[in-house]
Each structure stands twice: as C-alpha cells, then as structure tokens.
Write an enzyme that holds these catalytic residues in place. Structure first.
Site, PDB file in Angstrom:
ATOM      1  N   SER A 106       0.818  -1.205   0.000  1.00 33.66           N
ATOM      2  CA  SER A 106       0.000   0.000   0.000  1.00 33.66           C
ATOM      3  C   SER A 106       0.854   1.258   0.000  1.00 33.66           C
ATOM      4  O   SER A 106       1.968   1.271   0.529  1.00 33.66           O
ATOM      5  CB  SER A 106      -0.898  -0.004   1.242  1.00 33.66           C
ATOM      6  OG  SER A 106      -1.521   1.248   1.439  1.00 33.66           O
ATOM      7  N   TYR A 129      -2.612   5.484  -4.465  1.00 32.86           N
ATOM      8  CA  TYR A 129      -3.678   6.467  -4.285  1.00 32.86           C
ATOM      9  C   TYR A 129      -3.294   7.704  -5.096  1.00 32.86           C
ATOM     10  O   TYR A 129      -2.127   8.114  -5.103  1.00 32.86           O
ATOM     11  CB  TYR A 129      -3.824   6.861  -2.819  1.00 32.86           C
ATOM     12  CG  TYR A 129      -4.455   5.801  -1.957  1.00 32.86           C
ATOM     13  CD1 TYR A 129      -5.833   5.741  -1.796  1.00 32.86           C
ATOM     14  CD2 TYR A 129      -3.671   4.864  -1.286  1.00 32.86           C
ATOM     15  CE1 TYR A 129      -6.425   4.776  -0.992  1.00 32.86           C
ATOM     16  CE2 TYR A 129      -4.252   3.896  -0.480  1.00 32.86           C
ATOM     17  CZ  TYR A 129      -5.631   3.863  -0.341  1.00 32.86           C
ATOM     18  OH  TYR A 129      -6.205   2.893   0.450  1.00 32.86           O
ATOM     19  N   THR A 155      -6.329   2.522  -6.778  1.00 35.85           N
ATOM     20  CA  THR A 155      -7.529   2.465  -5.943  1.00 35.85           C
ATOM     21  C   THR A 155      -8.474   3.580  -6.373  1.00 35.85           C
ATOM     22  O   THR A 155      -8.121   4.755  -6.347  1.00 35.85           O
ATOM     23  CB  THR A 155      -7.160   2.614  -4.455  1.00 35.85           C
ATOM     24  OG1 THR A 155      -6.367   1.490  -4.065  1.00 35.85           O
ATOM     25  CG2 THR A 155      -8.397   2.672  -3.584  1.00 35.85           C
ATOM     26  N   LYS A 251      -8.762  -1.057  -8.691  1.00 27.90           N
ATOM     27  CA  LYS A 251      -9.254  -1.687  -7.463  1.00 27.90           C
ATOM     28  C   LYS A 251     -10.394  -0.841  -6.886  1.00 27.90           C
ATOM     29  O   LYS A 251     -10.207   0.342  -6.596  1.00 27.90           O
ATOM     30  CB  LYS A 251      -8.126  -1.799  -6.439  1.00 27.90           C
ATOM     31  CG  LYS A 251      -8.533  -2.413  -5.110  1.00 27.90           C
ATOM     32  CD  LYS A 251      -7.347  -2.468  -4.171  1.00 27.90           C
ATOM     33  CE  LYS A 251      -7.716  -3.064  -2.826  1.00 27.90           C
ATOM     34  NZ  LYS A 251      -8.671  -2.216  -2.078  1.00 27.90           N
ATOM     35  N   HIS A 275     -13.613  -2.011  -0.529  1.00 29.73           N
ATOM     36  CA  HIS A 275     -12.620  -1.546   0.446  1.00 29.73           C
ATOM     37  C   HIS A 275     -12.863  -2.195   1.812  1.00 29.73           C
ATOM     38  O   HIS A 275     -12.667  -1.569   2.858  1.00 29.73           O
ATOM     39  CB  HIS A 275     -12.653  -0.023   0.548  1.00 29.73           C
ATOM     40  CG  HIS A 275     -11.284   0.592   0.693  1.00 29.73           C
ATOM     41  ND1 HIS A 275     -10.476   0.846  -0.378  1.00 29.73           N
ATOM     42  CD2 HIS A 275     -10.590   0.990   1.784  1.00 29.73           C
ATOM     43  CE1 HIS A 275      -9.355   1.398   0.041  1.00 29.73           C
ATOM     44  NE2 HIS A 275      -9.394   1.482   1.359  1.00 29.73           N
TER      45      HIS A 275
END
Length: 384
Positions: A106, A129, A155, A251, A275
């Site tokens: 992440s 992100y 994401t 995602k 999520h």
C-alpha cells in the site's frame, strides 16, 4: 500461540494491539452494514459435493495477473502493516513469497518499496492512491519502476474518505502526534510497545523524504489523506495509463458498467472491492456482484476480488463464480498482528489447507477443474 483459523488470529490481534490499531484493522464505515454483508453473503451459495472420485492428488496452482502462483490467493494492500508488527511489510512479504504468492504494498506503508525489494526477491505489486500533486505521483511511479514492480493497482473508490466511527473515537488520522492520552493507551500494551521500540520511529516510507508531510507516521498519514485527489475521474486513468507501461489494475469496482468502462480505459484487470466495507456503507458485498461483473466483461479483462474472505470455502466460491484470484486483507493482517511473520504464514497455510480440503470434498482435483465447472459447482443457498 495456536491459531487454528482467522478468527483465532483476530482475537489474538485484539489482545496484543492497542485499541487504536486494532479498530483500524477491524472496523468499517458508519453502521458497518457492508462490512457484515461481505461475510453474510457467502451464504447465498452452497457447494456441490461429488463422491467416489479419486482426489488423492490435488493441485492448487492458479494463474492470475500474468503468472502462475502456488495458491489461488495473494496478500492484498493493507495500510500501516509496520504498525501491527515490527517491519510488518517485510514480514508479510516474506511469508507470501515463501508460500509462492505475491504481496501488494500500500501507499500507506511504513516500509518503502526499495526497503521491501532489498529484503525479498519475490513478486511485489504496488497500490497507488492518486494525490492532487502529480509530481508526487510521478515520484511514486519512479519508485515502483526502480523496485521492479510490474503490476500497479489504482484504488478508485477513495476519492472521498468515509467516516469510520471507531477511528473517530480513537483519534486515528485526526491525531498528528502521540500525546499523553494516546501514550497511556499505547503503554497498556507493553509487548507491542517493545516491538515498536526495536524497529524505530515509524514513518511512511514512500514519502519519508518529503518534509512537508511531517516526520511521524500519524502526521504523515493525516497529511496524505488530505491530499488525495477528490476530482479523481476516468481522465486520471488515461493519464496513468500513458505513464505506466506495466500491468494496470483498477481496485474498487462494484458494478458491471464500471467494469466495462475499465476495459475500455485500458486496464488489464479489475478488483471487485468495496474496500472491506470501509467506504460506502450500504454498498453490496463483493461476492454478490461478482457474477454480473464477470458476465459483463465476458473475458475482456481479468477479474479478481477481495473483501470479507475468512475461509477457504469463501475462496472456492469466488473462483467458481469467475474470479481468477482472491486478495486477502484483514485475514493476514490479523495474523501479522498476532504473531508477526509466523502469524501470516499460519494464516496462509490454514487457508490453503481449507481450499485443498474443500476441493477434495467437492470431488475436484485442481483449481483448474473448479474454474472449468464454474457456477455449476455451487447451488443458490438459503440466504438467496
């Protein structure tokens, strides 16, 4: 410590972690309806057993995201693994690679991609992100390329961060430093505190070189969250597709229309995800929308799934409904919090064993046979 299943790991994580950390892993948005639906809706399907079939030899090898893997699941992106156990990202990656599956790191991680790559040579993916500062985005892409990442996850369901009421009560992401009140709560878990002291002051590795985000992980996380681009659109997917030549995965897809649009935008794969119930409360569970999404894309791009997976039978159901693979999240995070690398390895091993036993009792010798059988391997359950 004996961890027989994921729930054992969850309870062990609850005992070991400060509440602010455990609730961040465990909680969902608002009333947590979607969080509960992710578990409940696996009951909409039951498994069809076949008997008197020679299943003495079974094979869990599964192909997804361009490679053959030893198991039909991998470790998906979970933020702040290094706060659940010392060097948590490295521990999780080593456990994943020992089992023959990838780990996706992440953006909200303590270890950087470079640190992770130095520690392990196995397959790594990276979850991105989109921040409003595109120069930072280019930096993150450069870091991914330097680490030899070939698969990037964008994401797409977090342009607005939902309210997770457990985090509001605990102050996660609103606190920017450890004050007296939080310090008292942390010290109530001395084993965790000693683990953190041994590994040094935690920081977000990907942005540690940028002083404008702060120096500690709480301050950095709060500042990064504020800079997530609320104007995220399909134009940003085009922007990223032009800059990233590797495999691109979107995602956070929950509908057939967005799935088809993902294919048209040049994505190589999508992850059916809500999520983990942490964003839109009241959204459908991922397993409930998987069949319509698989039908809509009709083989035009790869479909994976996450959210709510706790048992091998859950994984089997998703594969039968058309997913090429499953991403674990909380399941392995609980294991990490409970017992570090060994805890992650135990969760992987337990789920692999459950998948193996489930297939055998269904009269199937491989994941390939299950996928070939498809939805015919299941029945609509009583919850339907």
């Amino acid at each position: 410590m004996k961890l027989v299943n994921v729930e054992d790991a969850r309870q062990a994580a609850r005992r070991r972690l400060p509440r602010i950390m455990f609730d961040y892993i465990d909680g969902g948005a608002f009333d947590e309806e979607t969080l509960r639906a992710n578990r409940r809706d696996f009951g909409r399907w039951t498994l069809r057993p076949r008997v008197l079939v020679d299943v003495s030899q079974r094979d869990l090898t599964t192909r997804f995201l361009g490679a053959d893997h030893a198991l039909p699941f991998m470790l998906g992106p979970v933020g702040f693994l290094g706060l659940y156990a010392g060097h948590g990202e490295i521990a999780a990656a080593r456990a994943a690679h020992a089992a023959g599956v990838p780990l996706c790191l992440s953006t909200f991680s303590i270890a950087s991609l470079a640190e992770l790559r130095h520690a392990t040579s196995g397959p790594l993916h990276f979850q991105l992100y989109v921040l409003s500062d595109r120069a930072i985005m280019d930096e993150l892409l450069d870091q991914a390329r330097a680490a030899g990442i070939d698969t990037l996850y964008l994401t797409v369901d977090t342009a607005i961060t939902s309210v997770r009421e457990r985090d509001v009560r605990n102050g996660f992401r609103s606190l920017t430093r450890v004050g007296p009140g939080l310090a008292t709560r942390l010290l109530a878990k001395p084993g965790w505190c000693l683990d953190m002291l041994r590994t040094g002051v935690p920081r977000m590795g990907a942005l540690a070189h940028r002083p404008e985000f702060g120096t500690g992980v709480l301050e950095q996380a709060a500042n990064v969250s504020r800079r997530i681009d609320t104007k995220l659109s399909w134009a940003d997917v085009d922007w990223l597709r032009q800059r990233w030549t590797g495999r691109l995965v979107l995602k956070g897809i929950l509908g057939a229309e967005d799935a088809v649009r993902s294919r048209e935008a040049g994505a190589d794969a999508i992850i059916v995800s809500n999520h983990g119930g942490r964003q839109l409360d009241g959204a459908p569970s991922t397993i409930s929308v998987l069949p319509e999404i698989v039908e809509a894309v009709d083989g035009g791009l790869e479909v994976l799934i996450d959210s709510g997976f706790r048992r091998g039978a859950d994984i089997v159901k998703a594969l039968a409904l058309g997913a090429s693979g499953v991403l674990l999240g909380r399941a392995y995070a609980y294991g990490l919090a409970a017992a570090g690398e060994a805890g992650v390895a135990r969760i992987i091993r337990h789920l692999a064993e459950e998948v193996d036993i489930t297939l055998g009792l269904m009269g199937l010798r491989s994941v390939g046979e299950l996928k070939k059988l498809g939805p015919a391997a299941l029945r609509r359950g009583a919850g339907e």
